[in-house]
Design a protein around this motif. Structure first.
Motif, PDB file in Angstrom:
ATOM      1  N   THR A  24      52.503  39.996  35.655  1.00  0.00           N
ATOM      2  CA  THR A  24      52.211  41.167  36.486  1.00  0.00           C
ATOM      3  C   THR A  24      51.945  40.795  37.939  1.00  0.00           C
ATOM      4  OG1 THR A  24      49.826  41.128  36.038  1.00  0.00           O
ATOM      5  CG2 THR A  24      51.191  42.407  34.524  1.00  0.00           C
ATOM      6  N   ILE A  25      51.705  39.518  38.209  1.00  0.00           N
ATOM      7  CA  ILE A  25      51.305  39.101  39.556  1.00  0.00           C
ATOM      8  C   ILE A  25      52.360  39.418  40.621  1.00  0.00           C
ATOM      9  CG2 ILE A  25      50.654  37.117  40.999  1.00  0.00           C
ATOM     10  CD1 ILE A  25      49.193  36.039  38.487  1.00  0.00           C
ATOM     11  N   PRO A  26      53.653  39.165  40.391  1.00  0.00           N
ATOM     12  CA  PRO A  26      54.632  39.552  41.425  1.00  0.00           C
ATOM     13  C   PRO A  26      54.617  41.055  41.712  1.00  0.00           C
ATOM     14  CG  PRO A  26      55.645  38.047  39.860  1.00  0.00           C
ATOM     15  CD  PRO A  26      54.297  38.411  39.308  1.00  0.00           C
ATOM     16  N   ASP A  30      53.607  42.921  45.300  1.00  0.00           N
ATOM     17  CA  ASP A  30      54.413  43.978  45.902  1.00  0.00           C
ATOM     18  C   ASP A  30      53.562  45.208  46.195  1.00  0.00           C
ATOM     19  OD1 ASP A  30      57.018  45.152  46.668  1.00  0.00           O
ATOM     20  OD2 ASP A  30      56.649  46.453  44.931  1.00  0.00           O
ATOM     21  N   MET A  31      52.678  45.580  45.259  1.00  0.00           N
ATOM     22  CA  MET A  31      51.790  46.729  45.474  1.00  0.00           C
ATOM     23  C   MET A  31      50.890  46.516  46.680  1.00  0.00           C
ATOM     24  SD  MET A  31      50.280  47.948  41.842  1.00  0.00           S
ATOM     25  CE  MET A  31      51.209  47.388  40.441  1.00  0.00           C
ATOM     26  N   GLY A  32      50.339  45.300  46.778  1.00  0.00           N
ATOM     27  CA  GLY A  32      49.453  45.001  47.902  1.00  0.00           C
ATOM     28  C   GLY A  32      50.168  45.144  49.235  1.00  0.00           C
ATOM     29  N   GLU A  42      42.400  38.949  48.342  1.00  0.00           N
ATOM     30  CA  GLU A  42      41.752  39.786  47.325  1.00  0.00           C
ATOM     31  C   GLU A  42      42.480  39.670  45.987  1.00  0.00           C
ATOM     32  OE1 GLU A  42      39.852  43.465  49.895  1.00  0.00           O
ATOM     33  OE2 GLU A  42      42.026  43.397  49.612  1.00  0.00           O
ATOM     34  N   LEU A  43      43.812  39.532  46.035  1.00  0.00           N
ATOM     35  CA  LEU A  43      44.582  39.345  44.807  1.00  0.00           C
ATOM     36  C   LEU A  43      44.200  38.029  44.138  1.00  0.00           C
ATOM     37  CD1 LEU A  43      46.792  40.233  42.828  1.00  0.00           C
ATOM     38  CD2 LEU A  43      48.454  39.137  44.330  1.00  0.00           C
ATOM     39  N   ILE A  47      42.611  37.740  40.424  1.00  0.00           N
ATOM     40  CA  ILE A  47      43.167  36.894  39.366  1.00  0.00           C
ATOM     41  C   ILE A  47      42.067  36.009  38.787  1.00  0.00           C
ATOM     42  CG2 ILE A  47      44.774  35.003  38.883  1.00  0.00           C
ATOM     43  CD1 ILE A  47      46.590  36.317  41.088  1.00  0.00           C
ATOM     44  N   ALA A  48      41.255  35.418  39.666  1.00  0.00           N
ATOM     45  CA  ALA A  48      40.167  34.553  39.200  1.00  0.00           C
ATOM     46  C   ALA A  48      39.178  35.327  38.334  1.00  0.00           C
ATOM     47  CB  ALA A  48      39.446  33.925  40.386  1.00  0.00           C
ATOM     48  N   VAL A  49      38.799  36.515  38.772  1.00  0.00           N
ATOM     49  CA  VAL A  49      37.856  37.333  37.997  1.00  0.00           C
ATOM     50  C   VAL A  49      38.502  37.773  36.687  1.00  0.00           C
ATOM     51  CG1 VAL A  49      36.634  39.551  37.964  1.00  0.00           C
ATOM     52  CG2 VAL A  49      36.520  38.102  39.985  1.00  0.00           C
TER      53      VAL A  49
END
Length: 192
Positions: A24-26, A30-32, A42-43, A47-49
């Motif tokens: 989902t990261i790509p 794109d959303m960001g 922030e992304l 991801i870390a959280v």
């Protein structure tokens, strides 16, 4: 409009992010960029959280984005409804596909078209995961705005990564949460 955008973007993500939460990261990147809902930093934090909290990473990130996303200009934030909309949209395609496939499971199991499709999808998923890994490592390894190439390398982060990797390989019996906690504490103390 915010909830409609959240629903459409996470429905699209759920439909095409084959391979699990990291795929989902790509889509999140794109959303960001497209909506300005969150920055790349922030992304990385998201991801870390999401990785360190219980539950699937994709669902954790959808819930987080849905809850925190909004427009400061209009004073709107997704809140609980945004979290529900984003999470529901993310899982909806999988839920529908699983329900359909479950009805025909025995018929699909040996189908040549299904086998060939998964044969082609596997390398694509690996490629998406590789891009995700590279996009997560880049902001951690390089310091933006440094004067020289050697000055732009974040040696502290690389050393911390190497030490944690060594620890995980050396002390295999320790639970991974121990290493997550150590990394979090060191990151907080030294402000990585």
């Amino acid at each position: 409009m915010l909830y409609l955008n959240l629903f459409f973007e996470f429905l699209k993500t759920g439909l095409f992010s084959i391979g699990g939460g990291l795929a989902t990261i790509p889509f999140l990147m794109d959303m960001g960029e497209k909506f300005g809902w969150f920055s790349s930093e922030e992304l990385s934090n998201m991801i870390a959280v999401s990785e360190s909290t219980p539950g699937p990473i994709g669902i954790n990130m959808a819930t987080y984005v849905g809850y925190t996303t909004g427009s400061e200009e209009y004073g709107t934030v997704g809140g609980i409804l945004g979290a529900i909309v984003a999470t529901t949209a993310l899982i909806l395609p999988s839920l529908i596909v699983i329900m359909i496939i479950a009805g025909f499971l025995q018929k699909f199991k040996d189908n040549k078209l299904v086998k060939d499709t998964f044969y082609v999808l596997r390398p694509a998923v690996i490629g998406m995961l590789g891009v995700s890994l590279a996009s997560m490592i880049t902001p951690l390894v390089y310091i933006a705005g440094a004067a020289t190439l050697l000055g732009s390398i974040n040696y502290k982060a690389i050393i911390l990564f190497a030490l944690l990797l060594f620890g995980m390989l050396k002390f295999k019996k320790l639970h991974p949460i121990v290493f997550l906690a150590i990394g979090a504490v060191v990151g907080i103390i030294f402000k990585f």
